[in-house]
Write an enzyme that holds these catalytic residues in place. Structure first.
Site, PDB file in Angstrom:
ATOM      1  N   ASP A  13       4.769   6.931   9.749  1.00  0.00           N
ATOM      2  CA  ASP A  13       4.622   7.023  11.204  1.00  0.00           C
ATOM      3  C   ASP A  13       5.906   7.452  11.903  1.00  0.00           C
ATOM      4  OD1 ASP A  13       2.006   6.138  10.856  1.00  0.00           O
ATOM      5  OD2 ASP A  13       2.626   4.038  10.966  1.00  0.00           O
ATOM      6  N   LYS A  16       5.665  12.756  11.542  1.00  0.00           N
ATOM      7  CA  LYS A  16       5.503  13.901  10.634  1.00  0.00           C
ATOM      8  C   LYS A  16       4.525  14.928  11.195  1.00  0.00           C
ATOM      9  CE  LYS A  16       4.267  10.989   7.437  1.00  0.00           C
ATOM     10  NZ  LYS A  16       4.592   9.721   8.092  1.00  0.00           N
ATOM     11  N   GLY A  40      -2.239   8.798   9.299  1.00  0.00           N
ATOM     12  CA  GLY A  40      -2.682   9.078  10.660  1.00  0.00           C
ATOM     13  C   GLY A  40      -1.562   9.864  11.309  1.00  0.00           C
ATOM     14  N   HIS A  41      -1.758  11.162  11.461  1.00  0.00           N
ATOM     15  CA  HIS A  41      -0.720  12.035  11.999  1.00  0.00           C
ATOM     16  C   HIS A  41      -1.141  12.516  13.380  1.00  0.00           C
ATOM     17  CE1 HIS A  41       0.821  13.079   7.675  1.00  0.00           C
ATOM     18  NE2 HIS A  41       0.833  11.789   7.944  1.00  0.00           N
ATOM     19  N   GLN A 223       2.560   9.047   4.632  1.00  0.00           N
ATOM     20  CA  GLN A 223       3.324   7.799   4.449  1.00  0.00           C
ATOM     21  C   GLN A 223       4.832   8.072   4.521  1.00  0.00           C
ATOM     22  OE1 GLN A 223       0.544   8.462   1.972  1.00  0.00           O
ATOM     23  NE2 GLN A 223      -0.524   7.744   3.780  1.00  0.00           N
TER      24      GLN A 223
HETATM   25  P1  GDP Z   1       3.146  10.347  11.502  1.00  0.00           P
HETATM   26  O1  GDP Z   1       2.174   9.487  10.762  1.00  0.00           O
HETATM   27  O2  GDP Z   1       4.474  10.401  10.848  1.00  0.00           O
HETATM   28  O3  GDP Z   1       2.607  11.729  11.800  1.00  0.00           O
HETATM   29  O4  GDP Z   1       3.381   9.640  12.905  1.00  0.00           O
HETATM   30  P2  GDP Z   1       2.254   8.995  13.885  1.00  0.00           P
HETATM   31  O5  GDP Z   1       1.495  10.083  14.517  1.00  0.00           O
HETATM   32  O6  GDP Z   1       1.499   7.952  13.135  1.00  0.00           O
HETATM   33  O7  GDP Z   1       3.164   8.222  14.902  1.00  0.00           O
HETATM   34  C1  GDP Z   1       4.143   8.870  15.637  1.00  0.00           C
HETATM   35  C2  GDP Z   1       3.826   8.716  17.140  1.00  0.00           C
HETATM   36  O8  GDP Z   1       4.962   9.081  17.873  1.00  0.00           O
HETATM   37  C3  GDP Z   1       2.709   9.599  17.623  1.00  0.00           C
HETATM   38  O9  GDP Z   1       2.044   8.933  18.664  1.00  0.00           O
HETATM   39  C4  GDP Z   1       3.444  10.833  18.166  1.00  0.00           C
HETATM   40  O10 GDP Z   1       2.716  11.522  19.168  1.00  0.00           O
HETATM   41  C5  GDP Z   1       4.675  10.186  18.735  1.00  0.00           C
HETATM   42  N1  GDP Z   1       5.894  11.008  18.725  1.00  0.00           N
HETATM   43  C6  GDP Z   1       6.340  11.874  17.766  1.00  0.00           C
HETATM   44  N2  GDP Z   1       7.567  12.326  18.090  1.00  0.00           N
HETATM   45  C7  GDP Z   1       7.903  11.741  19.261  1.00  0.00           C
HETATM   46  C8  GDP Z   1       9.082  11.764  20.086  1.00  0.00           C
HETATM   47  O11 GDP Z   1      10.071  12.419  19.792  1.00  0.00           O
HETATM   48  N3  GDP Z   1       9.058  10.979  21.217  1.00  0.00           N
HETATM   49  C9  GDP Z   1       7.974  10.212  21.559  1.00  0.00           C
HETATM   50  N4  GDP Z   1       8.045   9.477  22.657  1.00  0.00           N
HETATM   51  N5  GDP Z   1       6.874  10.164  20.801  1.00  0.00           N
HETATM   52  C10 GDP Z   1       6.832  10.901  19.654  1.00  0.00           C
HETATM   53  P1  IMO Z   2       1.295   8.013   7.815  1.00  0.00           P
HETATM   54  O1  IMO Z   2       1.063   9.243   6.969  1.00  0.00           O
HETATM   55  C1  IMO Z   2       2.257   3.773   7.840  1.00  0.00           C
HETATM   56  C2  IMO Z   2       0.729   1.363   4.506  1.00  0.00           C
HETATM   57  C3  IMO Z   2      -0.371   0.345   4.773  1.00  0.00           C
HETATM   58  C4  IMO Z   2      -0.022  -0.699   3.718  1.00  0.00           C
HETATM   59  C5  IMO Z   2       0.431   0.146   2.540  1.00  0.00           C
HETATM   60  C6  IMO Z   2      -0.644   0.378   1.480  1.00  0.00           C
HETATM   61  O2  IMO Z   2       0.531   7.991   9.078  1.00  0.00           O
HETATM   62  O3  IMO Z   2       2.751   7.763   7.976  1.00  0.00           O
HETATM   63  P2  IMO Z   2      -2.787   1.949   1.431  1.00  0.00           P
HETATM   64  O4  IMO Z   2      -4.021   1.960   2.274  1.00  0.00           O
HETATM   65  O5  IMO Z   2      -2.023   3.231   1.443  1.00  0.00           O
HETATM   66  O6  IMO Z   2      -3.044   1.465   0.021  1.00  0.00           O
HETATM   67  O7  IMO Z   2      -1.845   0.817   2.102  1.00  0.00           O
HETATM   68  O8  IMO Z   2       0.848   1.387   3.072  1.00  0.00           O
HETATM   69  N1  IMO Z   2       0.401   2.741   4.936  1.00  0.00           N
HETATM   70  C7  IMO Z   2       0.975   3.346   5.992  1.00  0.00           C
HETATM   71  N2  IMO Z   2       1.856   2.885   6.907  1.00  0.00           N
HETATM   72  N3  IMO Z   2       1.845   5.041   7.902  1.00  0.00           N
HETATM   73  C8  IMO Z   2       0.986   5.531   6.976  1.00  0.00           C
HETATM   74  O9  IMO Z   2       0.644   6.834   6.919  1.00  0.00           O
HETATM   75  C9  IMO Z   2       0.471   4.661   5.993  1.00  0.00           C
HETATM   76  N4  IMO Z   2      -0.398   4.807   4.961  1.00  0.00           N
HETATM   77  C10 IMO Z   2      -0.420   3.624   4.314  1.00  0.00           C
HETATM   78  O10 IMO Z   2      -0.258  -0.169   6.079  1.00  0.00           O
HETATM   79  O11 IMO Z   2       1.078  -1.462   4.137  1.00  0.00           O
HETATM   80 MG    MG Z   3       0.932   7.844  11.076  1.00  0.00          MG
END
Ligand code: GDP
Ligand code: IMO
Ligand code: MG
Length: 427
Positions: A13, A16, A40-41, A223
């Site tokens: 999170d 990415k 979840g991206h 991840q």
């Molecule tokens: P990922 O799993 O690595 O793709 O990240 P997620 O989407 O799960 O979580 C990142 C969150 O931060 C999302 O809600 C993005 O829209 C938000 N985000 C990404 N870059 C930035 C940033 O530079 N500033 C802010 N405020 N939000 C960001």
């Molecule tokens: P993105 O790509 C954050 C965590 C779960 C749990 C552990 C194992 O959005 O960064 P799993 O279902 O993979 O066997 O769970 O890994 N986990 C993540 N945490 N971002 C993710 O994906 C994750 N995918 C799995 O919360 O602790």
């Molecule tokens: Mg994510």
């Protein structure tokens, strides 16, 4: 032309999806190489927000071919609903390619994920419940179902039988659940075959030929480094290799083709699920980071645990991934703190430790040693260049860069594509 890897440097999170989308317009292929719909991206384009789970974030860039590599685990029902969801929003998904060697998350893998977590009780991992671990376990046990098996009914039947043999014993005798019928599973899986057929191909050949033809390939990790099955905080990890080596095994592209490895690094730290987290904040600062950063899981809706930046982890990510660059995200979230603590080392059993300990018990006992960096109060969301940032924000970035061991080549100051300061070009 080069292949680039973009991966999470912390516990996932990190942003990415946004970083991949930003580069999506300039690359020819975006490839997921591990994980599945546990990811979840989030991608924000103008006033539109997309949450992608299985599809590479490059799917939102019209010129780009999205690829699901052999190392990914694919839940066909999730994939089809993600595709139709995007089609309804006018996104063209026809270029998608799926490896015939990718493994399928079957309904029984999802069931096993949920029952094993329940059985673990308070020792549970806190998985996303999407069947990820059990599907990779079947792969390693050589009883997995691959995408290509959907196209040979008799092989599929034999493989599902083999996979369910032991599982049904476990489900009925240990977990007190009903046995799962082979026929039903086979029927469900066959129902996906035709719908997926246009996308299924030999992605290893496609990607290697693309690289020979000077195309640019971007690998998008799911991840993060600390969730890696080998290099993460085992057993509180996911069941694949998000680290850079995983891009090779999960795609069939050799390491000599990779020229750049970009670590996505949040300006603070978050984690979802169980496991050690030295800089976790259980006070109002943690609450504020969660609120201001919108730190809620895209896949499970769970609140993310929040804490200060941990330079020990960033250094570790640089090492195990051979990072060439960092993309620092969410710097804007830190606006308003007078002082920002940064963890520079750990104290373990009274000793100062500079590097991540390999021992699980040491890591569990690690106490962060903080340095306080001066904060800033100016809004930075419209900053376009490094010099637009307030002096203290510049100093914060420079301090992180020095501690983390690789140059910070981009800075996120908001969720949108254009809310990014580009320092060194990635291409
Ligand atoms: P990922 O799993 O690595 O793709 O990240 P997620 O989407 O799960 O979580 C990142 C969150 O931060 C999302 O809600 C993005 O829209 C938000 N985000 C990404 N870059 C930035 C940033 O530079 N500033 C802010 N405020 N939000 C960001
Ligand atoms: P993105 O790509 C954050 C965590 C779960 C749990 C552990 C194992 O959005 O960064 P799993 O279902 O993979 O066997 O769970 O890994 N986990 C993540 N945490 N971002 C993710 O994906 C994750 N995918 C799995 O919360 O602790
Ligand atoms: Mg994510």
């Amino acid at each position: 032309m080069p292949a680039l890897v973009l991966l999470g440097a912390q516990w996932g999170d990190e942003g990415k999806g946004k970083a991949t989308d930003l580069l999506g317009g300039s690359v020819d292929y975006v490839v997921r190489y591990q994980g599945g719909n546990n990811a979840g991206h989030t991608v924000v384009v103008g006033d539109q927000k997309y949450a992608l789970h299985l599809l590479p974030s490059g799917i939102l860039s019209p010129g780009c071919t999205p690829v699901i590599g052999n190392g990914v685990v694919v839940d066909p029902s999730v994939l089809l609903s993600e595709l139709s969801g995007l089609n309804e929003r006018g996104v063209d998904t026809s270029k998608l390619l799926i490896s015939g060697n990718a493994h399928i998350i079957t309904p029984y893998n999802v069931t096993v994920d949920k029952v094993t977590e329940r059985f673990l009780g308070k020792r549970k991992i806190g998985t996303t419940g999407r069947g990820i671990g059990p599907t990779y376990a079947d792969k390693i046990n050589r009883v997995g179902i691959r995408v290509q098996d959907l196209y040979d009914e008799s092989i599929l039947m034999q493989k599902v039988e083999a996979a369910l043999d032991a599982k049904n014993q476990l489900l009925t005798k240990l977990y007190n659940r009903r046995a799962i019928a082979v026929d039903q599973v086979v029927e469900e899986l066959l129902g996906y075959a035709e719908k997926l057929a246009p996308y299924v191909t030999d992605t290893v050949l496609v990607l290697n030929q693309a690289l020979e033809n000077d195309k640019v390939v971007l690998f998008e990790g799911g991840q993060g480094t600390l969730l890696d099955i080998d290099h993460g905080t085992y057993p509180f990890v996911t069941s694949s290799n998000p680290t850079a080596g995983g891009a090779c095994t999960g795609s069939g592209v050799g390491p000599t083709k990779i020229s750049r490895v970009i670590g996505i690094l949040k300006a603070y730290t978050t984690r979802v699920g169980a496991g050690p987290f030295p800089t976790e904040l259980l006070d109002e600062d943690g609450e504020a980071l969660r609120r201001i950063g919108g730190e809620r899981g895209v896949t499970t809706g769970r609140d993310r645990r929040c804490g200060w930046f941990d330079a020990v982890i960033a250094r570790y990510a640089t090492r195990v991934n051979g990072l060439t660059d960092f993309f620092l995200t969410k710097l804007d979230v830190l606006t308003g703190w007078e002082q920002i603590p940064v963890c520079v080392a750990y104290e373990i059993d009274g000793k100062r430790v500079e590097e991540l300990p390999y021992s699980q018990s040491d890591f569990h006992h690690a106490k962060p040693i903080y340095e306080n960096l001066p904060g800033w109060s100016e809004d930075i969301t419209s900053a376009k260049s490094f010099s637009d940032l307030p002096k203290n924000a510049q100093a914060y970035v420079k301090a992180l860069e020095e501690m983390s061991g690789a140059p910070i080549s981009a800075i996120g100051v908001g969720p949108g594509r254009d809310e990014t300061i580009e320092i060194n070009s990635f291409l």
